[in-house]
Write a protein that holds these residues in place. Structure first.
Motif, PDB file in Angstrom:
ATOM      1  N   GLU A 238      17.242  32.765  11.897  1.00 47.81           N
ATOM      2  CA  GLU A 238      18.564  32.539  12.467  1.00 47.81           C
ATOM      3  C   GLU A 238      18.719  31.125  13.051  1.00 47.81           C
ATOM      4  N   ARG A 239      18.244  30.151  12.295  1.00 48.21           N
ATOM      5  CA  ARG A 239      18.344  28.731  12.636  1.00 48.21           C
ATOM      6  C   ARG A 239      17.642  28.376  13.950  1.00 48.21           C
ATOM      7  N   ASN A 240      16.736  29.204  14.402  1.00 53.35           N
ATOM      8  CA  ASN A 240      15.924  28.871  15.579  1.00 53.35           C
ATOM      9  C   ASN A 240      14.663  28.193  15.070  1.00 53.35           C
ATOM     10  N   PHE A 241      14.713  26.859  14.952  1.00 53.56           N
ATOM     11  CA  PHE A 241      13.624  26.113  14.332  1.00 53.56           C
ATOM     12  C   PHE A 241      12.544  25.709  15.328  1.00 53.56           C
ATOM     13  N   HIS A 242      12.559  26.257  16.512  1.00 57.47           N
ATOM     14  CA  HIS A 242      11.547  25.957  17.527  1.00 57.47           C
ATOM     15  C   HIS A 242      10.448  27.015  17.486  1.00 57.47           C
ATOM     16  N   ALA A 243       9.180  26.546  17.486  1.00 62.66           N
ATOM     17  CA  ALA A 243       8.019  27.450  17.517  1.00 62.66           C
ATOM     18  C   ALA A 243       7.138  27.058  18.694  1.00 62.66           C
ATOM     19  N   SER A 244       6.632  28.061  19.390  1.00 60.39           N
ATOM     20  CA  SER A 244       5.833  27.805  20.591  1.00 60.39           C
ATOM     21  C   SER A 244       4.348  27.676  20.308  1.00 60.39           C
ATOM     22  N   LYS A 245       3.925  28.008  19.096  1.00 57.57           N
ATOM     23  CA  LYS A 245       2.506  27.929  18.752  1.00 57.57           C
ATOM     24  C   LYS A 245       2.365  27.755  17.245  1.00 57.57           C
ATOM     25  N   PRO A 246       1.186  27.312  16.780  1.00 50.94           N
ATOM     26  CA  PRO A 246       0.975  27.170  15.337  1.00 50.94           C
ATOM     27  C   PRO A 246       1.027  28.523  14.644  1.00 50.94           C
ATOM     28  N   ASN A 247       1.409  28.510  13.392  1.00 54.58           N
ATOM     29  CA  ASN A 247       1.440  29.709  12.542  1.00 54.58           C
ATOM     30  C   ASN A 247       2.318  30.801  13.129  1.00 54.58           C
TER      31      ASN A 247
ATOM     32  N   THR B 127       6.882  23.483  -1.243  1.00 57.26           N
ATOM     33  CA  THR B 127       6.281  23.041   0.011  1.00 57.26           C
ATOM     34  C   THR B 127       6.404  24.123   1.077  1.00 57.26           C
ATOM     35  N   ILE B 128       5.378  24.229   1.937  1.00 57.28           N
ATOM     36  CA  ILE B 128       5.428  25.103   3.104  1.00 57.28           C
ATOM     37  C   ILE B 128       5.151  24.250   4.337  1.00 57.28           C
ATOM     38  N   MET B 129       6.026  24.380   5.343  1.00 55.60           N
ATOM     39  CA  MET B 129       5.923  23.601   6.571  1.00 55.60           C
ATOM     40  C   MET B 129       5.818  24.525   7.782  1.00 55.60           C
ATOM     41  N   ASP B 130       4.989  24.113   8.767  1.00 54.05           N
ATOM     42  CA  ASP B 130       4.879  24.830  10.039  1.00 54.05           C
ATOM     43  C   ASP B 130       5.872  24.212  11.017  1.00 54.05           C
ATOM     44  N   LEU B 131       6.801  25.018  11.534  1.00 52.03           N
ATOM     45  CA  LEU B 131       7.819  24.496  12.441  1.00 52.03           C
ATOM     46  C   LEU B 131       7.273  24.097  13.800  1.00 52.03           C
ATOM     47  N   TYR B 132       6.034  24.473  14.124  1.00 54.07           N
ATOM     48  CA  TYR B 132       5.465  24.119  15.420  1.00 54.07           C
ATOM     49  C   TYR B 132       5.316  22.605  15.560  1.00 54.07           C
ATOM     50  N   ASN B 133       4.813  21.961  14.512  1.00 49.17           N
ATOM     51  CA  ASN B 133       4.609  20.513  14.558  1.00 49.17           C
ATOM     52  C   ASN B 133       5.071  19.800  13.290  1.00 49.17           C
TER      53      ASN B 133
ATOM     54  N   PRO C  14       4.915   9.162  13.065  1.00 44.30           N
ATOM     55  CA  PRO C  14       5.186   9.763  14.379  1.00 44.30           C
ATOM     56  C   PRO C  14       6.569  10.412  14.409  1.00 44.30           C
ATOM     57  N   PHE C  15       6.735  11.407  15.284  1.00 44.34           N
ATOM     58  CA  PHE C  15       8.007  12.115  15.425  1.00 44.34           C
ATOM     59  C   PHE C  15       8.441  12.089  16.885  1.00 44.34           C
ATOM     60  N   LYS C  16       9.729  11.886  17.095  1.00 40.58           N
ATOM     61  CA  LYS C  16      10.252  11.841  18.448  1.00 40.58           C
ATOM     62  C   LYS C  16      10.066  13.180  19.147  1.00 40.58           C
ATOM     63  N   LYS C  17      10.277  14.288  18.419  1.00 44.72           N
ATOM     64  CA  LYS C  17      10.160  15.610  19.033  1.00 44.72           C
ATOM     65  C   LYS C  17       8.709  15.948  19.373  1.00 44.72           C
ATOM     66  N   LEU C  18       7.762  15.191  18.801  1.00 46.42           N
ATOM     67  CA  LEU C  18       6.336  15.392  19.095  1.00 46.42           C
ATOM     68  C   LEU C  18       5.815  14.315  20.049  1.00 46.42           C
ATOM     69  N   ASN C  19       6.701  13.717  20.824  1.00 48.01           N
ATOM     70  CA  ASN C  19       6.323  12.654  21.768  1.00 48.01           C
ATOM     71  C   ASN C  19       5.681  11.464  21.056  1.00 48.01           C
ATOM     72  N   CYS C  20       6.288  11.102  19.943  1.00 50.29           N
ATOM     73  CA  CYS C  20       5.831   9.951  19.135  1.00 50.29           C
ATOM     74  C   CYS C  20       4.399  10.152  18.623  1.00 50.29           C
ATOM     75  N   GLN C  21       4.023  11.381  18.350  1.00 51.82           N
ATOM     76  CA  GLN C  21       2.730  11.671  17.748  1.00 51.82           C
ATOM     77  C   GLN C  21       2.933  12.178  16.328  1.00 51.82           C
ATOM     78  N   THR C  22       1.882  12.081  15.521  1.00 52.54           N
ATOM     79  CA  THR C  22       1.946  12.612  14.170  1.00 52.54           C
ATOM     80  C   THR C  22       1.735  14.117  14.223  1.00 52.54           C
ATOM     81  N   PRO C  23       2.107  14.867  13.171  1.00 55.47           N
ATOM     82  CA  PRO C  23       1.890  16.322  13.185  1.00 55.47           C
ATOM     83  C   PRO C  23       0.435  16.730  13.430  1.00 55.47           C
TER      84      PRO C  23
END
Length: 386
Positions: A219-228, A249-255, A369-378
């Motif tokens: 339901e368009r909630n693309f935020h995940a609190s943990k991996p997998n 492709t498969i992507m983990d929404l956590y990072n 780097p990603f802004k949502k990851l505090n300028c860190q890579t996945p």
């Protein structure tokens, strides 16, 4: 040195007239008109014999050697001068990049050096509204990149010119403790032509309701609190090789990490099954939500059985609504706009296309780097959070 004396034009012409009559010597003329030196009379006679009558009107220190005095130029000559000036101005300003609101010293010096054999330096300076002394001062300075410009160029080159000025600004703060306005960063990137490639904007519209094949748990909630916890998957076209290729492709929404991908020359269900098995390898996937669209590969019996066997909960977008799976759609769009040129369509061999995708996947997971990851890579974000 004695003070220079100005003789009116009428006096000069009268002296010449009397001299031609032959009734007066130079000394007599000097006494009558108060002329201090007879060489002055000789000069005026020389002008008269050479037909340079316009020179009788010249003031002290002004030599009209071009044959015309200040008031002798007719309207046609003045118009020709104006036309020549505007032609010069158009030619010079055409060499200036950008909006020309301000003169960049480095560019101005290059323009002067290129045109100084055609136009006078003074004329070029007047055209740009730059004082001649300012030009010589600029020419004597070093105009290499500043410390800030070098840092920005280093960041852009390290990330293969794929990030925008906002990300560069954030990396300057994080890695170099340099606080600078994003507009300054953007101006420097534009100056050195290191802007990132902009992906084309899609037409925005709201798709209508469609029949749900599998419940849309995401339901368009693309935020995940943990991996997998939440995965998204999709298939995209790669029309750049000798024949059409398809990327799953498969992507983990956590990072936003790319967990697995597969490339094939067909889009059969085996393509998505192969990607799913790669993503599940070595991971605890029980009760992972795997979101996809309603493509035939994902609604197939084999795919649904494979996910059920592994304890994965499938979720699907509404039919014809790409926004329900926006994250993976955006990733595929970035891959095409950053790694492939639209002009490459059909010009590469399939091996090159596969290599470029592999290179981009490594860059995306380990370098970008990603802004949502505090300028860190996945990968960096996942390791730091572990």
């Amino acid at each position: 040195m004695g003070k220079k004396v100005h003789y009116p034009e009428e006096v000069k012409k009268k002296v010449v007239q009397l001299k031609l009559e032959g009734n007066h010597s130079n000394q007599e003329l000097m006494d009558i008109f108060g002329i201090k030196n007879k060489s002055q009379i000789k000069t005026w006679m020389k002008w008269f014999r050479n037909g340079e009558n316009h020179r009788f009107a010249q003031p002290i220190g002004k030599q009209y050697s071009n044959g015309l005095g200040p008031d002798d130029e007719n309207e046609v000559a003045l118009l020709k001068k104006k036309v020549a000036y505007y032609e010069m101005r158009e030619e010079l300003l055409g060499k200036v990049p950008g909006n020309r609101k301000e003169v960049v010293p480095e560019v101005f010096i290059q323009i002067v050096e290129a045109f100084k054999h055609k136009y006078k330096i003074k004329a070029i300076c007047e055209c740009f509204g730059v004082a001649k002394a300012t030009y010589y001062r600029w020419r004597g300075k070093e105009w290499g990149p500043t410390v800030l410009e070098e840092k920005i160029l280093e960041i852009c080159e390290g990330l293969t010119f794929r990030v925008g000025h906002r990300m560069v600004r954030d990396l300057l703060r994080k890695e170099h403790q340099i606080k600078v306005n994003r507009n300054t960063v953007q101006r420097i990137m534009q100056k050195y032509h290191v802007q990132c490639r902009v992906k084309p904007k899609r037409q925005s519209y709201i798709a209508g309701e469609s029949k749900i094949v599998v419940p849309n748990y995401l339901e368009r909630n693309f935020h995940a609190s943990k991996p997998n916890e939440k995965w998204v998957t999709d298939i995209t076209y790669l029309p750049y090789g000798e024949k059409m290729l398809y990327l799953s492709t498969i992507m983990d929404l956590y990072n936003n990490e790319i967990l697995a991908y597969s490339i094939s020359d067909n889009q059969e269900k085996s393509l998505v099954l192969d990607t799913l098995r790669k993503a599940c390898e070595g991971r605890d996937v029980y009760e992972v939500i795997l979101h996809s669209d309603q493509g035939s590969q994902y609604t197939s019996y084999e795919f649904q059985e494979e996910t059920k066997k592994r304890g994965i909960i499938t979720s699907m977008s509404r039919r014809g609504n790409c926004f329900d799976n926006a994250v993976i759609e955006s990733f595929h769009s970035q891959l095409k706009s950053e790694e492939f040129n639209p002009l490459d369509r059909g010009k590469l061999d399939n091996h090159t296309v596969r290599e470029k995708v592999e290179t981009y996947m490594y860059y995306y997971n380990y370098c970008r780097p990603f802004k949502k990851l505090n300028c860190q890579t996945p990968i960096e974000f996942r390791v730091m959070a572990a």
